[in-house]
Write a protein that holds these residues in place. Structure first.
Motif, short mmCIF file in Angstrom:
data_model
loop_
_atom_site.label_atom_id
_atom_site.label_comp_id
_atom_site.label_asym_id
_atom_site.label_seq_id
_atom_site.Cartn_x
_atom_site.Cartn_y
_atom_site.Cartn_z
N ALA A 31 48.81 73.29 62.92
CA ALA A 31 50.67 73.51 63.55
C ALA A 31 51.62 72.32 62.72
N ARG A 32 52.06 73.32 63.03
CA ARG A 32 54.13 72.57 62.97
C ARG A 32 54.45 72.64 64.34
N PHE A 33 55.30 71.85 64.47
CA PHE A 33 56.45 70.80 65.73
C PHE A 33 57.52 70.87 65.43
N ASP A 53 54.00 66.87 56.04
CA ASP A 53 55.22 67.01 56.18
C ASP A 53 55.54 66.64 57.98
N GLY A 54 56.55 65.53 57.54
CA GLY A 54 56.86 64.63 58.23
C GLY A 54 56.47 63.61 58.96
N ALA A 55 56.15 62.78 60.24
CA ALA A 55 56.13 62.23 60.52
C ALA A 55 55.23 62.19 61.83
N VAL A 56 54.01 61.29 62.61
CA VAL A 56 53.80 61.34 64.35
C VAL A 56 54.05 59.68 64.56
N ARG A 57 54.28 59.67 65.86
CA ARG A 57 54.44 58.27 66.91
C ARG A 57 53.31 58.76 68.00
N GLY A 83 51.23 62.23 71.51
CA GLY A 83 51.65 61.81 69.56
C GLY A 83 52.69 63.04 70.06
N ARG A 84 54.43 62.15 69.39
CA ARG A 84 55.85 63.18 69.04
C ARG A 84 55.76 62.61 67.62
N SER A 85 56.97 63.38 67.57
CA SER A 85 57.56 63.39 66.10
C SER A 85 58.05 62.19 65.94
N PHE A 91 56.63 67.55 62.31
CA PHE A 91 56.10 67.65 61.32
C PHE A 91 54.96 68.59 61.25
N ARG A 92 53.94 68.23 60.38
CA ARG A 92 53.10 69.96 60.18
C ARG A 92 51.98 68.48 60.07
#
Length: 277
Positions: A31-33, A53-57, A83-85, A91-92
């Motif tokens: 997924a990409r969100f 790609d990106g990061a998740v908290r 979970g959220r960006s 993020f991907r």
């Protein structure tokens, strides 16, 4: 049924999912969100996550954590998380859900305390496994890769003893309600009857469950129903039938909750596994 197709195209959200014919793998999910945030929920399976790609908290068991592209994140079954960006642009991610036969349940405690693993070789092997799982006819190779990966994951956890094992007050009461909810996913459960059966008041039952699992019974039940619907859809079941079998009132009811959980529709999600070999 194996393989996958893009279930939501390009844009703010892109989702692909499939169920490979590999023992122990319940689902593969890419997924990409951008703006989507996961609500608190649980899984019946182990969640093995890598970020491309990106990061998740995310919060796991009421403690904040982060997932970066250099990490492997291993989320245990039956423990609430969201979970959220963590960065602009979203993020991907790639996820493999592994059933309880693959990783020892006794390692849930260490995984709650230490879900992030730094192991470049293991991350490389996981990326290779995702590539292999996407190719029909490579099930033996995928199974071989999976064995080495799960062995290494468990070695990490065995060297990280749990700092705060899940020994919360009222856990037997909470576990009994969880079992009843799991038994009645499709037909639902009356909490007053459940409390009488367990021998406590309804208010006490709800408080005990929420304290033990990090979310109230109704949200646990909804999450489990979404999880069941996802697997039925990927098996090719018609959407309306999957909705009823998972315990939703109708297709629209399922659609609302699937959109809330993973920001896609049942039709798009089901097409991830249709006509792909």
């Amino acid at each position: 049924m194996t393989g996958h197709v893009d279930a939501n195209g390009s844009g703010p959200t892109a989702v692909r999912a499939w169920r490979p014919a590999v023992p122990g793998v319940s689902e593969v999910f890419h997924a990409r969100f951008t703006d989507h945030a996961y609500p608190a929920h649980t899984h019946q399976d182990w969640t093995v996550l890598i970020i491309d790609d990106g990061a998740v908290r995310y919060d796991l068991d009421r403690r904040e954590h982060g997932a970066l592209s250099s990490m492997i994140t291993l989320l245990p079954p039956q423990v609430a998380h969201d979970g959220r960006s963590a960065v602009p642009g979203g993020f991907r991610k790639r996820v493999i859900y592994l059933d309880l036969s693959v990783i020892d349940e006794r390692l849930i405690g260490p995984s709650v305390d230490h879900p992030e693993l730094i192991d470049p070789l293991l991350r490389h092997r996981l990326a290779q496994l995702h590539t292999t799982l996407a190719r029909p006819g490579e099930e033996v190779q995928a199974q071989s890769r999976l064995v080495l990966i799960t062995e290494r994951l468990q070695d990490h956890l065995r060297h990280r003893p749990a700092e705060s094992p899940l020994r919360r007050p009222d856990q037997p009461v909470a576990r009994r309600l969880r079992d009843l909810l799991d038994e009645h996913l499709a037909d639902g459960l009356d909490l007053e009857h459940a409390a009488a059966e367990i021998g406590v008041t309804t208010a006490y039952l709800i408080r005990a469950f929420t304290a033990s699992f990090g979310l109230p019974p109704h949200r646990y039940l909804t999450g489990r129903r979404v999880e069941r619907a996802r697997r039925l859809l990927l098996n090719g079941m018609p959407i309306a039938d999957a909705a009823i079998a998972a315990g939703f009132y109708d297709q629209a009811h399922l659609s609302r909750h699937l959109q809330h959980m993973i920001n896609t529709t049942p039709g798009r999600y089901r097409r991830s596994a249709i006509g792909t070999g």
